[in-house]
Motif scaffolding. Structure first.
Motif, mmCIF file in Angstrom:
data_model
loop_
_atom_site.group_PDB
_atom_site.id
_atom_site.type_symbol
_atom_site.label_atom_id
_atom_site.label_comp_id
_atom_site.label_asym_id
_atom_site.label_seq_id
_atom_site.Cartn_x
_atom_site.Cartn_y
_atom_site.Cartn_z
ATOM 1 N N GLU A 15 0.827 -1.211 0.000
ATOM 2 C CA GLU A 15 0.000 0.000 0.000
ATOM 3 C C GLU A 15 0.862 1.262 0.000
ATOM 4 O O GLU A 15 0.518 2.250 -0.652
ATOM 5 N N GLN A 16 1.980 1.236 0.718
ATOM 6 C CA GLN A 16 2.897 2.381 0.726
ATOM 7 C C GLN A 16 3.493 2.605 -0.660
ATOM 8 O O GLN A 16 3.601 3.748 -1.133
ATOM 9 N N ILE A 17 3.881 1.529 -1.320
ATOM 10 C CA ILE A 17 4.458 1.640 -2.658
ATOM 11 C C ILE A 17 3.420 2.178 -3.643
ATOM 12 O O ILE A 17 3.702 3.078 -4.432
ATOM 13 N N VAL A 18 2.201 1.645 -3.557
ATOM 14 C CA VAL A 18 1.121 2.116 -4.443
ATOM 15 C C VAL A 18 0.821 3.594 -4.179
ATOM 16 O O VAL A 18 0.603 4.368 -5.120
ATOM 17 N N ALA A 19 0.847 3.992 -2.926
ATOM 18 C CA ALA A 19 0.589 5.395 -2.583
ATOM 19 C C ALA A 19 1.648 6.303 -3.202
ATOM 20 O O ALA A 19 1.328 7.402 -3.686
ATOM 21 N N LYS A 20 2.912 5.856 -3.210
ATOM 22 C CA LYS A 20 3.969 6.647 -3.843
ATOM 23 C C LYS A 20 3.690 6.830 -5.330
ATOM 24 O O LYS A 20 3.890 7.911 -5.875
ATOM 25 N N PHE A 21 3.220 5.768 -5.988
ATOM 26 C CA PHE A 21 2.850 5.869 -7.404
ATOM 27 C C PHE A 21 1.676 6.825 -7.581
ATOM 28 O O PHE A 21 1.691 7.688 -8.458
ATOM 29 N N SER A 22 0.663 6.664 -6.767
ATOM 30 C CA SER A 22 -0.568 7.452 -6.896
ATOM 31 C C SER A 22 -0.340 8.933 -6.635
ATOM 32 O O SER A 22 -0.981 9.782 -7.254
ATOM 33 N N ASN A 23 0.548 9.234 -5.695
ATOM 34 C CA ASN A 23 0.798 10.627 -5.316
ATOM 35 C C ASN A 23 1.871 11.289 -6.168
ATOM 36 O O ASN A 23 2.221 12.440 -5.921
ATOM 37 N N GLY A 24 2.414 10.540 -7.123
ATOM 38 C CA GLY A 24 3.466 11.101 -7.951
ATOM 39 C C GLY A 24 4.784 11.267 -7.221
ATOM 40 O O GLY A 24 5.625 12.061 -7.627
#
Length: 63
Positions: A15-24
């Motif tokens: 989820e942390q990795i996906v959040a980094k992708f999602s937040n740019g």
């Protein structure tokens, strides 16, 4: 020696990795490593789920 992650810890890291992708916020220099890590974590989670499913099926079969 690194301790084995629990299912919840693995999901949280994905989820942390996906959040980094999602937040740019994904750093181009670490993107490949992050994607590889997420892939490893997802595989770990799938294996844990499959084992849990097999364990439950075995328990229900003997009940």
């Amino acid at each position: 020696m690194q301790k084995e992650l629990s299912y919840a810890e693995a999901i949280a890291e994905v989820e942390q990795i996906v959040a980094k992708f999602s937040n740019g916020q994904m750093d181009v220099d670490t993107m490949a490593a992050d994607v590889k890590r997420a892939t490893e974590l997802i595989a770990l989670c799938k294996a844990r789920l499959a084992k849990a499913e097999a364990d439950v099926a075995e328990i229900l079969k003997t009940e």
